[in-house]
Scaffold this active site. Structure first.
Site, PDB file in Angstrom:
ATOM      1  N   GLU A 168      -8.651 -15.738  28.917  1.00  0.00           N
ATOM      2  CA  GLU A 168      -9.887 -16.337  28.291  1.00  0.00           C
ATOM      3  C   GLU A 168     -10.169 -17.996  28.182  1.00  0.00           C
ATOM      4  O   GLU A 168     -10.974 -18.120  26.728  1.00  0.00           O
ATOM      5  CB  GLU A 168     -10.192 -15.252  27.147  1.00  0.00           C
ATOM      6  CG  GLU A 168     -10.530 -13.478  28.049  1.00  0.00           C
ATOM      7  CD  GLU A 168     -11.723 -13.413  26.637  1.00  0.00           C
ATOM      8  OE1 GLU A 168     -12.190 -13.582  25.837  1.00  0.00           O
ATOM      9  OE2 GLU A 168     -11.952 -11.913  27.357  1.00  0.00           O
ATOM     10  N   HIS A 190      -8.197 -11.814  19.119  1.00  0.00           N
ATOM     11  CA  HIS A 190      -7.039 -10.877  19.382  1.00  0.00           C
ATOM     12  C   HIS A 190      -6.030 -11.791  18.456  1.00  0.00           C
ATOM     13  O   HIS A 190      -5.452 -13.257  17.856  1.00  0.00           O
ATOM     14  CB  HIS A 190      -6.486 -11.464  21.281  1.00  0.00           C
ATOM     15  CG  HIS A 190      -7.241 -10.542  21.726  1.00  0.00           C
ATOM     16  ND1 HIS A 190      -6.912  -9.204  23.134  1.00  0.00           N
ATOM     17  CD2 HIS A 190      -9.087 -10.231  21.790  1.00  0.00           C
ATOM     18  CE1 HIS A 190      -7.959  -8.725  23.303  1.00  0.00           C
ATOM     19  NE2 HIS A 190      -9.280  -9.812  22.666  1.00  0.00           N
TER      20      HIS A 190
END
Lengths: 406, 406
Positions: free
Chosen positions: B49, B272
């Site tokens: 990402e 995350h």
């Protein structure tokens, strides 16, 4: 395979040109192909352009006796067209779809809808697996001004990388397919140079078939004669390529092509000629050279040439991305302007209705249509730019590796 | 590597959640990640990402000293988001884009635009190459009614096949990434079972970090708390998986995760948690078991379960293909009806103009819009059906292989 030091492998490759409703005398030809394959009993059959699953099922039913194992690769809107028939059990398969494959709006060419790919099958062949690949690359519609060359080069590079990465534990690499490239084209030089694959036609001890091994020939009644005018003998775009990887040597004993009409019939199997190779595989004491097959300086030149062509494609894609983006912005501005005018009228700011309602609405719909279309195309060309950039960078990396470790 | 019987490899994996204009405090976090990576000096960094190439370039410039080699994988409209930083030279790369990745019209989810992929890099690590992969699978937006489960299963299967086929000559396989699957989900059981990959969290001698190794935790200020309500401890969806292939053994000595906020800072690196593994690689006399890692009957059950789920997705895709096709046909009929009415009026067959011009034109534009949209969706769902069918068939083949050669 360990018990027998020498093995023979008979391979058949054909672009079947079996497009439903479009290809001439398709069902008859597929029947003929099936009959011939049953009669000849090859070890391995690699077919392309079998677009209809019904045709594949018919072939499978007919060939079940002599080729008990087969696989059809599905991808794209109408399929990859790739299928494999084999005398040896198929243990595993892998499909790699090229990241670029033409343009969805080029309906008359249609490559985009096919999901062109390379399909790998792992065969239980003796004690070691054999991993042949069947593939097809983007067609060339105009050699003088080949707009698809950058896409075909990306595909050739991805095919080469796919073969390099998946063949590391194989004894032998085998690739059959319609590469849509002449033997001297940069794409095939890149593919052969980067993988070390050998051309069965060039290596064959015996050859029988069309002159120069051509697979698109003028005396095939289905070929477009005008396309072959600059090439009176025809062109060679279908190949069987191979390479010994570990402690084996591979030799092409015989190569054959069909020559126009099928034996004893009035029509050919396809608009392409079939290529049939008889390969001799022998175990030898020491490991064969698993490295790149051609001299490195030549390969560096080929990589440079390919990178230049990909660069040309990249700049064209960037221009298209820009112009479609600009068109989307203009359509949006027109819509906003119309919305402002409509609101102004509703709020009574304007003296009267400046446009007739019909033209006003038609213009709005036109703008919405252009906005949606241009946005879609902009997204598509953005992906194209990304993939061309990615390939250009990989080619640069390959070049650096070749220069640093000659 | 041949001289040293034991080697240590420190691996860092993080889904960076660095989406331009959308991710909170993106630039600050990317700066923090860069600082920490420079300070810690891992051997290998796998990031997901990182959607902006600018962020990648910033990281590359900052990390050039301690990670001289890096690669950014380009794909899709906004990129794959995958990049790798390494202490060891990168010899080669390969990107495999999953054939299915959500729907382009699900703009609020956006996975389709990312071109989610698995990226492989070949590192010059000692005398043999090391081939780590970085990957991300389709996100799970609703666990109770997970419409993307079939797509994620196709991706997990393609990922497993990609790893099997590309790792045959490697000493060790290493996969890091955001798999968007809980440890007990069928997709991860399929991936692990079919490749034999081991879970660093389950194998680690020492563990330090969030309870149960969770990587989406409630005390990370960026996570969506409502999504984690059923999981008070959080969920584990980011993994480091590994396997020894040839004559090596790999052991995970230590596994760590970050725990919400970054050390000494008020914000976390990402939504995350990062996963950090210290692996010990040792050369051993005899070849390690390169076959499937789990007991075959269990794996057969997993493959059956996955096939069932893919079958559910296939039937849904077939329904959508049918309904979009029907809608396109209806729109075409409406257009033809309008054309007939218009021609009739022009030819003077009708008594007068049956519709006001404005409504008539609006209706025609509406029909054209629906026709184009429905045709596009029909093509998309046709591809979806093809890929789901292909995966179902491959799973059936895998099951047969498991049953025939237990």
């Amino acid at each position: 395979m360990e018990g027998d030091p020498t093995l023979q492998l008979r391979v058949f490759d054909l672009n079947c040109w079996a497009i439903r409703y479009l290809s001439k005398r398709r069902q008859e030809r597929v029947r003929l192909i099936g009959d011939m394959l049953r009669q000849e009993g090859f070890d391995l059959v690699l077919l392309q352009e079998v677009w209809s699953e019904r045709d594949y099922s018919d072939l499978k039913a007919k060939l079940g006796g002599c080729y008990p194992f087969s696989h059809y690769f599905r991808s794209g809107v109408i399929g990859s067209g790739l299928c494999v028939f084999s005398r040896f059990p198929i243990l595993d398969t892998l499909l790699y779809q090229y990241s670029l494959n033409g343009y969805p709006y080029m309906l008359q060419h249609g490559d985009w809808f096919c999901g062109k790919s390379v399909g790998l099958v792992v065969l239980a062949w003796g004690s070691r697996p054999l991993c042949p690949c069947s593939c097809q690359l983007h067609a060339e519609y105009c050699r003088e001004k080949d707009a698809y060359l950058p896409h075909r080069l990306v595909q050739a590079w991805e095919l080469a990388q796919f073969i390099r990465h998946t063949s590391k534990a194989a004894d032998m690499v085998l690739l059959g397919g319609d590469l849509n490239m002449h033997p001297e084209d940069v794409g095939i030089r890149l593919l052969r140079g980067w993988t070390g694959l050998r051309d069965a036609f060039a290596e064959a001890t015996r050859f029988e078939g069309c002159e120069d091994g051509c697979t698109l020939v003028p005396n095939n009644c289905f070929t477009v004669k005008t396309e072959l005018l600059p090439f009176p003998l025809g062109i060679r775009i279908d190949y069987i390529l191979y390479k010994a990887v570990s402690s084996f040597t591979v030799k092409c004993e015989e190569l054959k092509t069909t020559t126009g009409t099928a034996p004893g019939m009035d029509i050919p199997f396809s608009d392409h000629e079939a290529v049939m190779a008889t390969l001799h595989i022998r175990r030898q004491g020491q490991a064969a050279d698993g490295n790149l097959g051609t001299a490195e300086p030549t390969l560096a030149d080929v990589v440079t040439e390919a990178r230049m062509e990909v660069g040309v494609g990249l700049r064209a894609a960037q221009r298209q991305r820009y112009s479609t983006g600009r068109m989307a912005v203009l359509a949006l501005l027109l819509l906003l302007l119309q919305a402002a005018a409509a609101l102004g009228t509703l709020a009574g700011l304007a003296a009267g209705q400046p446009f007739p309602k019909l033209s006003f609405s038609l213009l709005a719909f036109f703008a919405i249509g252009i906005l949606l279309l241009a946005t879609g195309l902009h997204l598509f060309h953005t992906i194209e730019v990304k993939m061309l950039q990615g390939t250009e960078e990989q080619l640069r990396m390959a070049l650096r590796a070749l220069q640093e470790h000659p």
